[in-house]
Design a protein around this motif. Structure first.
Motif, PDB file in Angstrom:
ATOM      1  N   LEU A   1      -3.258   1.891   8.990  1.00 27.58           N
ATOM      2  CA  LEU A   1      -2.396   0.944   9.686  1.00 27.58           C
ATOM      3  C   LEU A   1      -1.527   0.144   8.727  1.00 27.58           C
ATOM      4  CD1 LEU A   1      -4.910  -0.310  12.396  1.00 27.58           C
ATOM      5  CD2 LEU A   1      -2.641   0.642  12.876  1.00 27.58           C
ATOM      6  N   GLY A   2      -2.085  -0.292   7.606  1.00 26.07           N
ATOM      7  CA  GLY A   2      -1.301  -1.072   6.657  1.00 26.07           C
ATOM      8  C   GLY A   2      -0.089  -0.318   6.149  1.00 26.07           C
ATOM      9  N   LEU A   3      -0.263   0.960   5.846  1.00 29.88           N
ATOM     10  CA  LEU A   3       0.854   1.779   5.395  1.00 29.88           C
ATOM     11  C   LEU A   3       1.893   1.921   6.496  1.00 29.88           C
ATOM     12  CD1 LEU A   3       2.292   3.645   3.416  1.00 29.88           C
ATOM     13  CD2 LEU A   3       0.740   5.493   4.126  1.00 29.88           C
TER      14      LEU A   3
ATOM     15  N   VAL B   1       3.661  -3.996  -1.322  1.00 34.87           N
ATOM     16  CA  VAL B   1       2.553  -3.181  -0.843  1.00 34.87           C
ATOM     17  C   VAL B   1       1.314  -3.518  -1.649  1.00 34.87           C
ATOM     18  CG1 VAL B   1       1.659  -0.828  -0.654  1.00 34.87           C
ATOM     19  CG2 VAL B   1       4.054  -1.295  -0.099  1.00 34.87           C
ATOM     20  N   ASN B   2       0.329  -4.080  -0.987  1.00 37.82           N
ATOM     21  CA  ASN B   2      -0.925  -4.405  -1.669  1.00 37.82           C
ATOM     22  C   ASN B   2      -2.009  -3.406  -1.303  1.00 37.82           C
ATOM     23  OD1 ASN B   2      -3.688  -5.966  -0.620  1.00 37.82           O
ATOM     24  ND2 ASN B   2      -3.257  -6.175  -2.806  1.00 37.82           N
ATOM     25  N   ASP B   3      -2.794  -3.015  -2.292  1.00 36.24           N
ATOM     26  CA  ASP B   3      -3.993  -2.221  -2.046  1.00 36.24           C
ATOM     27  C   ASP B   3      -4.912  -2.366  -3.251  1.00 36.24           C
ATOM     28  OD1 ASP B   3      -4.622  -0.003   0.240  1.00 36.24           O
ATOM     29  OD2 ASP B   3      -5.717   0.454  -1.603  1.00 36.24           O
TER      30      ASP B   3
ATOM     31  N   ALA C   1       2.311   4.866  -1.699  1.00 36.35           N
ATOM     32  CA  ALA C   1       2.982   4.189  -0.591  1.00 36.35           C
ATOM     33  C   ALA C   1       4.363   3.699  -1.011  1.00 36.35           C
ATOM     34  CB  ALA C   1       2.134   3.025  -0.102  1.00 36.35           C
ATOM     35  N   VAL C   2       4.453   3.124  -2.202  1.00 38.35           N
ATOM     36  CA  VAL C   2       5.742   2.647  -2.710  1.00 38.35           C
ATOM     37  C   VAL C   2       6.721   3.809  -2.858  1.00 38.35           C
ATOM     38  CG1 VAL C   2       6.905   1.659  -4.716  1.00 38.35           C
ATOM     39  CG2 VAL C   2       4.806   0.609  -3.836  1.00 38.35           C
TER      40      VAL C   2
ATOM     41  N   ARG D   1       5.757   0.761   6.132  1.00 37.95           N
ATOM     42  CA  ARG D   1       6.853   1.704   6.349  1.00 37.95           C
ATOM     43  C   ARG D   1       7.809   1.220   7.432  1.00 37.95           C
ATOM     44  NH1 ARG D   1       3.255   7.119   6.115  1.00 37.95           N
ATOM     45  NH2 ARG D   1       2.673   6.352   8.172  1.00 37.95           N
ATOM     46  N   ASN D   2       7.252   0.700   8.531  1.00 36.79           N
ATOM     47  CA  ASN D   2       8.081   0.263   9.643  1.00 36.79           C
ATOM     48  C   ASN D   2       8.916  -0.951   9.272  1.00 36.79           C
ATOM     49  OD1 ASN D   2       8.609  -0.810  12.602  1.00 36.79           O
ATOM     50  ND2 ASN D   2       7.770   1.249  12.820  1.00 36.79           N
TER      51      ASN D   2
END
Length: 304
Positions: free
Chosen positions: A17-19, A34-36, A45-46, A23-24
């Motif tokens: 969901l975070g990704l 983007v944190n993870d 993701a970046v 993206r949205n």
């Protein structure tokens, strides 16, 4: 939606969901931190967001501490000059029944979900108030926090607490024009794959298969992308007058959760004894007793 000029932080955005949220938001024009906790996932993701024409940077850190929360805000400001949106999505699971749950099981989940939401929202609120231009804090809850789920004492406590904090922050930050809302998403992710009655549908969605209408409507289960539009909507100018709400999203369904309210009340001059309560409960209160757990659709609806 046009979020050009806006800057967002999304925690736990390396997958699921975070990704989808990151993206949205980026597709709508926001620049995203983007944190993870997983560097490889954050980097991937970046690259995905950048490859699609968006703008993003990664910040690898475990959510929970005040230091991480401040680092996320500082990264947004150093890279993009400001912070407009904080999405507190990061989370972990340590599921087991109450009598088997260890202190570490409880503390780990509460630290990431509840304390992590608190520290990130606090750091964001300080920055947004300094900027003086309003902002958006979007906190991720769960149906478990609304109704409970077997084996999820820690998760239920954290997610219920998040909604309680959201209602308080919505009042405290109203003067600063910072809206605060909780979203209650349901989606096919690695987390929901662990739920036995959802596993079959989660795996089907992961394979790109079409699922029956009762899954997308009755269970409100779809892909993470199905839930992402709500975050972008709340982050936009269209969400400027929405605050203090818990909004459900998943599959084909969007819903607004009510605040807890008294279902029924009775009065006795001089107060209530145990015997008096035993006498009145069956007729005045038992018919209004609340159910627990998420209600599921009838089996007969599965073919619709």
């Amino acid at each position: 939606m046009n979020l050009s000029g806006k800057v967002a932080v999304v925690t736990g955005a390396g997958q699921g969901l975070g990704l989808a949220y990151a993206r949205n938001l980026a597709a709508a024009g926001a620049r995203v931190v983007v944190n993870d906790v997983d560097a490889a996932k954050a980097d991937a993701a970046v690259k995905e967001i950048s490859g699609a024409g968006g703008t993003a940077v990664g910040e690898v850190a475990p959510v929970g501490s005040s230091a991480t929360a401040q680092a996320l805000v500082d990264r947004a400001v150093s890279e993009f000059g400001r912070l407009d949106v904080m999405v507190t999505n990061a989370g972990v699971l340590r599921d087991t029944v109450l009598w088997k749950m260890s202190d570490d099981d409880f503390d780990t989940v509460v630290h990431v979900h509840l304390r992590g939401t608190f520290t990130c929202a606090r750091a964001a609120a300080v920055r947004m108030r300094e900027q003086g231009e309003g902002g958006r804090i979007i906190c991720v809850g769960s149906p478990t926090g609304q109704r409970g789920t077997f084996g999820q004492t820690n998760y239920a406590a954290a997610k219920a607490g998040i909604v309680g904090m959201v209602r308080t922050w919505a009042m405290e930050l109203a003067k600063a024009r910072v809206t605060v809302n909780a979203i209650i998403p349901v989606a096919a992710t690695e987390m929901t794959r662990t739920v036995p009655f959802l596993r079959e549908h989660v795996e089907a969605l992961a394979r790109g298969e079409k699922v029956p209408a009762f899954v997308r409507r009755g269970l409100a289960l779809g892909t993470p992308e199905d839930a992402a539009g709500l975050v972008t909507f709340l982050a936009s100018d269209a969400g400027a007058n929405i605050s203090g709400q818990a909004i459900g999203i998943g599959g084909d369904k969007v819903s607004l959760w009510t605040h807890p309210h008294q279902a029924v009340a009775a009065y006795a001059d001089g107060g209530w004894t145990a015997d008096a309560l035993a006498e009145v409960w069956p007729t005045a209160f038992r018919p209004h007793a609340q159910s627990v757990g998420e209600p599921l659709p009838e089996v007969k609806e599965q073919g619709t």
